[in-house]
Design a protein around this motif. Structure first.
Motif, PDB file in Angstrom:
ATOM      1  N   ILE A  21       1.045  -1.153   0.006  1.00 53.27           N
ATOM      2  CA  ILE A  21       0.320  -0.198   0.165  1.00 53.27           C
ATOM      3  C   ILE A  21       0.688   1.151  -0.465  1.00 53.27           C
ATOM      4  O   ILE A  21       0.419   2.081  -0.355  1.00 53.27           O
ATOM      5  CB  ILE A  21      -0.898   0.400   1.220  1.00 53.27           C
ATOM      6  N   THR A  22       2.199   1.463   1.007  1.00 54.96           N
ATOM      7  CA  THR A  22       2.632   2.076   0.984  1.00 54.96           C
ATOM      8  C   THR A  22       3.826   2.103  -0.765  1.00 54.96           C
ATOM      9  O   THR A  22       3.510   3.662  -0.835  1.00 54.96           O
ATOM     10  CB  THR A  22       4.286   1.872   1.527  1.00 54.96           C
ATOM     11  N   LYS A  23       4.078   1.323  -0.910  1.00 52.97           N
ATOM     12  CA  LYS A  23       4.208   1.920  -2.185  1.00 52.97           C
ATOM     13  C   LYS A  23       2.884   2.758  -3.739  1.00 52.97           C
ATOM     14  O   LYS A  23       3.564   3.351  -4.215  1.00 52.97           O
ATOM     15  CB  LYS A  23       4.782   0.473  -3.251  1.00 52.97           C
ATOM     16  N   LEU A  24       2.001   1.550  -3.474  1.00 59.43           N
ATOM     17  CA  LEU A  24       0.669   2.214  -4.728  1.00 59.43           C
ATOM     18  C   LEU A  24       0.860   3.748  -4.343  1.00 59.43           C
ATOM     19  O   LEU A  24       0.426   4.853  -5.321  1.00 59.43           O
ATOM     20  CB  LEU A  24      -0.710   1.899  -3.910  1.00 59.43           C
ATOM     21  N   LEU A  25       0.817   4.271  -2.836  1.00 60.45           N
ATOM     22  CA  LEU A  25       0.809   5.885  -2.988  1.00 60.45           C
ATOM     23  C   LEU A  25       1.714   6.296  -2.886  1.00 60.45           C
ATOM     24  O   LEU A  25       1.025   7.503  -3.449  1.00 60.45           O
ATOM     25  CB  LEU A  25       0.037   6.140  -1.015  1.00 60.45           C
ATOM     26  N   ASP A  26       2.781   6.388  -2.787  1.00 59.11           N
ATOM     27  CA  ASP A  26       3.802   6.820  -2.742  1.00 59.11           C
ATOM     28  C   ASP A  26       4.100   6.790  -4.205  1.00 59.11           C
ATOM     29  O   ASP A  26       4.453   8.170  -4.768  1.00 59.11           O
ATOM     30  CB  ASP A  26       5.562   6.453  -2.526  1.00 59.11           C
ATOM     31  N   SER A  27       3.809   5.753  -5.406  1.00 55.24           N
ATOM     32  CA  SER A  27       4.114   6.154  -6.825  1.00 55.24           C
ATOM     33  C   SER A  27       2.979   7.166  -7.014  1.00 55.24           C
ATOM     34  O   SER A  27       2.877   7.474  -7.988  1.00 55.24           O
ATOM     35  CB  SER A  27       3.567   4.641  -7.592  1.00 55.24           C
ATOM     36  N   LYS A  32      -0.466   9.289   2.994  1.00 60.69           N
ATOM     37  CA  LYS A  32      -0.003   7.294   3.882  1.00 60.69           C
ATOM     38  C   LYS A  32      -1.494   6.832   4.323  1.00 60.69           C
ATOM     39  O   LYS A  32      -1.782   6.504   4.524  1.00 60.69           O
ATOM     40  CB  LYS A  32       1.462   8.054   4.130  1.00 60.69           C
ATOM     41  N   SER A  33      -1.692   8.341   5.125  1.00 64.45           N
ATOM     42  CA  SER A  33      -3.137   8.216   5.683  1.00 64.45           C
ATOM     43  C   SER A  33      -4.441   8.094   4.773  1.00 64.45           C
ATOM     44  O   SER A  33      -5.850   7.974   5.198  1.00 64.45           O
ATOM     45  CB  SER A  33      -3.455   9.176   6.717  1.00 64.45           C
ATOM     46  N   GLU A  39     -11.493   4.051   6.102  1.00 62.01           N
ATOM     47  CA  GLU A  39     -11.704   3.444   6.463  1.00 62.01           C
ATOM     48  C   GLU A  39     -12.662   3.495   7.835  1.00 62.01           C
ATOM     49  O   GLU A  39     -13.506   3.298   8.114  1.00 62.01           O
ATOM     50  CB  GLU A  39     -10.509   2.138   7.040  1.00 62.01           C
ATOM     51  N   LYS A  40     -11.506   4.868   7.966  1.00 58.04           N
ATOM     52  CA  LYS A  40     -12.171   5.046   9.968  1.00 58.04           C
ATOM     53  C   LYS A  40     -12.686   6.801   9.943  1.00 58.04           C
ATOM     54  O   LYS A  40     -13.368   6.915  10.722  1.00 58.04           O
ATOM     55  CB  LYS A  40     -10.530   5.385  10.850  1.00 58.04           C
ATOM     56  N   PRO A  45     -13.193   9.768  -1.078  1.00 60.99           N
ATOM     57  CA  PRO A  45     -12.208  10.312  -2.108  1.00 60.99           C
ATOM     58  C   PRO A  45     -12.433  11.426  -3.591  1.00 60.99           C
ATOM     59  O   PRO A  45     -13.760  11.351  -3.854  1.00 60.99           O
ATOM     60  CB  PRO A  45     -11.244   8.635  -2.967  1.00 60.99           C
ATOM     61  N   SER A  46     -11.717  12.287  -3.873  1.00 55.33           N
ATOM     62  CA  SER A  46     -12.446  13.290  -5.219  1.00 55.33           C
ATOM     63  C   SER A  46     -12.269  11.953  -6.410  1.00 55.33           C
ATOM     64  O   SER A  46     -11.434  11.212  -6.112  1.00 55.33           O
ATOM     65  CB  SER A  46     -10.960  14.392  -5.052  1.00 55.33           C
TER      66      SER A  46
END
Length: 75
Positions: A21-27, A32-33, A39-40, A45-46
């Protein structure tokens, strides 16, 4: 609208594609949140953010939103 389902689908896509997930978000240049917020915090999301993730996984935005079981675009 609650987006726990979107978070779950994103996690499943990461698992299937063997990408963290970190790789996806970074890419994608996404904070990161995101998953936690979906979920919480019931974050909505836009359309732009969903398009970025859909493009990364080559799937439709409707699939990310859980509106279809078919991840393929235009099928």
């Amino acid at each position: 609208m609650k987006h726990e389902k979107t978070a779950k689908i994103i996690k499943e896509l990461c698992y299937k594609k063997n990408v963290s997930i970190t790789k996806l978000l970074d890419s994608c240049g996404i904070r990161k949140s995101l998953i936690y917020d979906l979920e919480k915090r019931h974050y909505t999301p836009s359309a732009e953010l969903l398009e970025i993730i859909a493009d990364y996984f080559n799937c439709s935005v409707d699939y990310l939103l859980g509106r279809t079981d078919n991840p393929r675009i235009n099928e």
